[in-house]
Motif scaffolding. Sequence first.
Motif, PDB file in Angstrom:
ATOM      1  N   VAL A  96       0.840  -1.199   0.000  1.00  0.00           N
ATOM      2  CA  VAL A  96       0.000   0.000   0.000  1.00  0.00           C
ATOM      3  C   VAL A  96       0.876   1.249   0.000  1.00  0.00           C
ATOM      4  O   VAL A  96       0.610   2.214  -0.736  1.00  0.00           O
ATOM      5  CB  VAL A  96      -0.953  -0.009   1.208  1.00  0.00           C
ATOM      6  CG1 VAL A  96      -1.617   1.356   1.378  1.00  0.00           C
ATOM      7  CG2 VAL A  96      -2.022  -1.080   1.043  1.00  0.00           C
ATOM      8  N   ILE A  97       1.938   1.236   0.809  1.00  0.00           N
ATOM      9  CA  ILE A  97       2.848   2.385   0.834  1.00  0.00           C
ATOM     10  C   ILE A  97       3.535   2.548  -0.518  1.00  0.00           C
ATOM     11  O   ILE A  97       3.692   3.672  -1.029  1.00  0.00           O
ATOM     12  CB  ILE A  97       3.881   2.216   1.962  1.00  0.00           C
ATOM     13  CG1 ILE A  97       3.180   2.260   3.324  1.00  0.00           C
ATOM     14  CG2 ILE A  97       4.949   3.304   1.889  1.00  0.00           C
ATOM     15  CD1 ILE A  97       4.082   1.944   4.487  1.00  0.00           C
ATOM     16  N   SER A  98       3.938   1.431  -1.125  1.00  0.00           N
ATOM     17  CA  SER A  98       4.556   1.501  -2.453  1.00  0.00           C
ATOM     18  C   SER A  98       3.567   1.991  -3.499  1.00  0.00           C
ATOM     19  O   SER A  98       3.950   2.657  -4.470  1.00  0.00           O
ATOM     20  CB  SER A  98       5.101   0.125  -2.856  1.00  0.00           C
ATOM     21  OG  SER A  98       6.120  -0.299  -1.971  1.00  0.00           O
ATOM     22  N   LEU A  99       2.268   1.677  -3.300  1.00  0.00           N
ATOM     23  CA  LEU A  99       1.240   2.138  -4.237  1.00  0.00           C
ATOM     24  C   LEU A  99       1.134   3.661  -4.229  1.00  0.00           C
ATOM     25  O   LEU A  99       0.789   4.273  -5.247  1.00  0.00           O
ATOM     26  CB  LEU A  99      -0.103   1.501  -3.881  1.00  0.00           C
ATOM     27  CG  LEU A  99      -1.245   1.676  -4.883  1.00  0.00           C
ATOM     28  CD1 LEU A  99      -0.915   0.977  -6.198  1.00  0.00           C
ATOM     29  CD2 LEU A  99      -2.542   1.128  -4.311  1.00  0.00           C
ATOM     30  N   LEU A 100       1.441   4.273  -3.087  1.00  0.00           N
ATOM     31  CA  LEU A 100       1.395   5.735  -3.008  1.00  0.00           C
ATOM     32  C   LEU A 100       2.473   6.385  -3.876  1.00  0.00           C
ATOM     33  O   LEU A 100       2.354   7.562  -4.225  1.00  0.00           O
ATOM     34  CB  LEU A 100       1.566   6.179  -1.544  1.00  0.00           C
ATOM     35  CG  LEU A 100       0.486   5.707  -0.561  1.00  0.00           C
ATOM     36  CD1 LEU A 100       0.822   6.155   0.854  1.00  0.00           C
ATOM     37  CD2 LEU A 100      -0.887   6.225  -0.971  1.00  0.00           C
ATOM     38  N   THR A 101       3.514   5.612  -4.209  1.00  0.00           N
ATOM     39  CA  THR A 101       4.578   6.143  -5.074  1.00  0.00           C
ATOM     40  C   THR A 101       4.290   5.883  -6.554  1.00  0.00           C
ATOM     41  O   THR A 101       5.139   6.159  -7.403  1.00  0.00           O
ATOM     42  CB  THR A 101       5.932   5.507  -4.702  1.00  0.00           C
ATOM     43  OG1 THR A 101       5.910   4.094  -5.004  1.00  0.00           O
ATOM     44  CG2 THR A 101       6.229   5.683  -3.225  1.00  0.00           C
ATOM     45  N   PHE A 102       3.099   5.353  -6.868  1.00  0.00           N
ATOM     46  CA  PHE A 102       2.746   5.023  -8.255  1.00  0.00           C
ATOM     47  C   PHE A 102       2.879   6.218  -9.211  1.00  0.00           C
ATOM     48  O   PHE A 102       3.311   6.042 -10.358  1.00  0.00           O
ATOM     49  CB  PHE A 102       1.318   4.465  -8.295  1.00  0.00           C
ATOM     50  CG  PHE A 102       0.829   4.109  -9.669  1.00  0.00           C
ATOM     51  CD1 PHE A 102       1.206   2.917 -10.263  1.00  0.00           C
ATOM     52  CD2 PHE A 102      -0.002   4.974 -10.373  1.00  0.00           C
ATOM     53  CE1 PHE A 102       0.754   2.586 -11.533  1.00  0.00           C
ATOM     54  CE2 PHE A 102      -0.452   4.644 -11.638  1.00  0.00           C
ATOM     55  CZ  PHE A 102      -0.083   3.447 -12.224  1.00  0.00           C
ATOM     56  N   PRO A 103       2.524   7.452  -8.809  1.00  0.00           N
ATOM     57  CA  PRO A 103       2.631   8.578  -9.755  1.00  0.00           C
ATOM     58  C   PRO A 103       4.063   8.992 -10.095  1.00  0.00           C
ATOM     59  O   PRO A 103       4.257   9.748 -11.053  1.00  0.00           O
ATOM     60  CB  PRO A 103       1.911   9.719  -9.021  1.00  0.00           C
ATOM     61  CG  PRO A 103       1.072   9.068  -7.979  1.00  0.00           C
ATOM     62  CD  PRO A 103       1.832   7.853  -7.574  1.00  0.00           C
ATOM     63  N   ILE A 104       5.055   8.551  -9.349  1.00  0.00           N
ATOM     64  CA  ILE A 104       6.427   9.034  -9.570  1.00  0.00           C
ATOM     65  C   ILE A 104       6.932   8.723 -10.976  1.00  0.00           C
ATOM     66  O   ILE A 104       7.475   9.611 -11.656  1.00  0.00           O
ATOM     67  CB  ILE A 104       7.370   8.475  -8.480  1.00  0.00           C
ATOM     68  CG1 ILE A 104       7.000   9.090  -7.122  1.00  0.00           C
ATOM     69  CG2 ILE A 104       8.829   8.764  -8.825  1.00  0.00           C
ATOM     70  CD1 ILE A 104       7.834   8.595  -5.973  1.00  0.00           C
ATOM     71  N   PRO A 105       6.799   7.478 -11.498  1.00  0.00           N
ATOM     72  CA  PRO A 105       7.238   7.240 -12.888  1.00  0.00           C
ATOM     73  C   PRO A 105       6.488   8.091 -13.903  1.00  0.00           C
ATOM     74  O   PRO A 105       7.070   8.491 -14.922  1.00  0.00           O
ATOM     75  CB  PRO A 105       6.952   5.743 -13.092  1.00  0.00           C
ATOM     76  CG  PRO A 105       6.927   5.157 -11.730  1.00  0.00           C
ATOM     77  CD  PRO A 105       6.369   6.221 -10.853  1.00  0.00           C
ATOM     78  N   ILE A 106       5.218   8.376 -13.631  1.00  0.00           N
ATOM     79  CA  ILE A 106       4.445   9.221 -14.550  1.00  0.00           C
ATOM     80  C   ILE A 106       5.025  10.627 -14.576  1.00  0.00           C
ATOM     81  O   ILE A 106       5.220  11.224 -15.651  1.00  0.00           O
ATOM     82  CB  ILE A 106       2.962   9.258 -14.120  1.00  0.00           C
ATOM     83  CG1 ILE A 106       2.383   7.847 -14.071  1.00  0.00           C
ATOM     84  CG2 ILE A 106       2.145  10.138 -15.059  1.00  0.00           C
ATOM     85  CD1 ILE A 106       0.992   7.780 -13.484  1.00  0.00           C
ATOM     86  N   ILE A 107       5.321  11.158 -13.404  1.00  0.00           N
ATOM     87  CA  ILE A 107       5.900  12.504 -13.311  1.00  0.00           C
ATOM     88  C   ILE A 107       7.263  12.549 -13.994  1.00  0.00           C
ATOM     89  O   ILE A 107       7.566  13.494 -14.746  1.00  0.00           O
ATOM     90  CB  ILE A 107       6.004  12.935 -11.833  1.00  0.00           C
ATOM     91  CG1 ILE A 107       4.602  13.029 -11.212  1.00  0.00           C
ATOM     92  CG2 ILE A 107       6.737  14.267 -11.705  1.00  0.00           C
ATOM     93  CD1 ILE A 107       4.614  13.233  -9.716  1.00  0.00           C
ATOM     94  N   LEU A 108       8.082  11.523 -13.756  1.00  0.00           N
ATOM     95  CA  LEU A 108       9.408  11.486 -14.389  1.00  0.00           C
ATOM     96  C   LEU A 108       9.297  11.418 -15.904  1.00  0.00           C
ATOM     97  O   LEU A 108      10.050  12.088 -16.623  1.00  0.00           O
ATOM     98  CB  LEU A 108      10.195  10.279 -13.867  1.00  0.00           C
ATOM     99  CG  LEU A 108      10.721  10.361 -12.436  1.00  0.00           C
ATOM    100  CD1 LEU A 108      11.359   9.044 -12.027  1.00  0.00           C
ATOM    101  CD2 LEU A 108      11.737  11.494 -12.299  1.00  0.00           C
ATOM    102  N   ALA A 109       8.353  10.592 -16.403  1.00  0.00           N
ATOM    103  CA  ALA A 109       8.189  10.473 -17.850  1.00  0.00           C
ATOM    104  C   ALA A 109       7.754  11.797 -18.466  1.00  0.00           C
ATOM    105  O   ALA A 109       8.260  12.187 -19.531  1.00  0.00           O
ATOM    106  CB  ALA A 109       7.168   9.375 -18.164  1.00  0.00           C
ATOM    107  N   ILE A 110       6.844  12.496 -17.816  1.00  0.00           N
ATOM    108  CA  ILE A 110       6.385  13.790 -18.340  1.00  0.00           C
ATOM    109  C   ILE A 110       7.524  14.804 -18.309  1.00  0.00           C
ATOM    110  O   ILE A 110       7.711  15.586 -19.261  1.00  0.00           O
ATOM    111  CB  ILE A 110       5.174  14.285 -17.530  1.00  0.00           C
ATOM    112  CG1 ILE A 110       3.961  13.374 -17.778  1.00  0.00           C
ATOM    113  CG2 ILE A 110       4.827  15.724 -17.902  1.00  0.00           C
ATOM    114  CD1 ILE A 110       2.767  13.698 -16.907  1.00  0.00           C
TER     115      ILE A 110
END
Length: 315
Positions: A96-110
């Motif tokens: 669940v804690i790792s799920l909170l970091t899910f947006p990080i790859p999206i932000i890096l890609a953008i």
Amino acid sequence: MQTEVRRARSSLPVKRLNGMAAFKRQWPLYLLMLAPMTFFLVFKYIPMAGVVVAFKDYNIFRGVWASEWVGWDVFREIFGMPQFYKALRNTLMLNVISLLTFPIPIILAIMLNELRVKWYKRVSQTLLYLPHFISWVIVGGMVIQLLATHTGSVNEFIKSVGGQPVPFLEDTVLWILTYTGAGVWHYAGWGTILYLAALTGINKELYEAAEVDGASRMRRIWHITLPGIKPTIVVLFIIQIGHMADISFEQPYALQNGYVMDVAQVISTYVYTVGIQSAQFALATAVGLFQSVIGLILLLTAELISRKVNQQGIF
């Protein structure tokens, strides 16, 4: 005239090839598919027959099929173990804690997609991807060398400026933060690859039209980029939900220690400790089967919710 020709061609019936004709024409593609199909057959599907061990009093000398059938007794034994529930709790908590970091790859890609200096973009991509190729054994050693309470480089620096050592690897809360941070560093860069691939499929004319209309960069990202990669985000999010009851063995095993076993003992390390080290193979198989069933239920549930809310999913 050209437009009329295109319309006429599009209105013509499409001739479909039968199976044998398609195979003859595209046999190189079928040949390339043979290797991954063989891999999944040998290493994924055939071993599924070993699930029967979870329902037997497995004896390594008698073999799988000759061992006594005990039905659900192994599962009853597992569900009577307090350590199993602790491992399940820790697995769900860390995921669940790792799920909170899910947006990080999206932000890096953008962010990478918005870079205009090509050499800087290539260097940044390389530096972000590189940690993925480092083994968790090496990463665990690096974390210990950096964050160990008495010998770590970070705490040596803190002591040199008059501070007190911080127990990054001995305090449970700090260990969870360290575990999550190491996971982000290791996986986030590699996760940007799929999003960058999705970004290449967005029509560039949309950005040009938005720029002509006076839209700022943040507006273009919000109204064009994010909707353009929304299907990819949904699919990857559903897949990650399906892995909520599953967790890799390498990361927790490489980072755990005796001080934090209350939060560091997860299902994968529990299977290794109880099932492999103690030679209770039926127990290990039953725990793995339970984990797979829970993961399948979570995956199907996330798929159903996604289809109800966004009309998008995997299947």
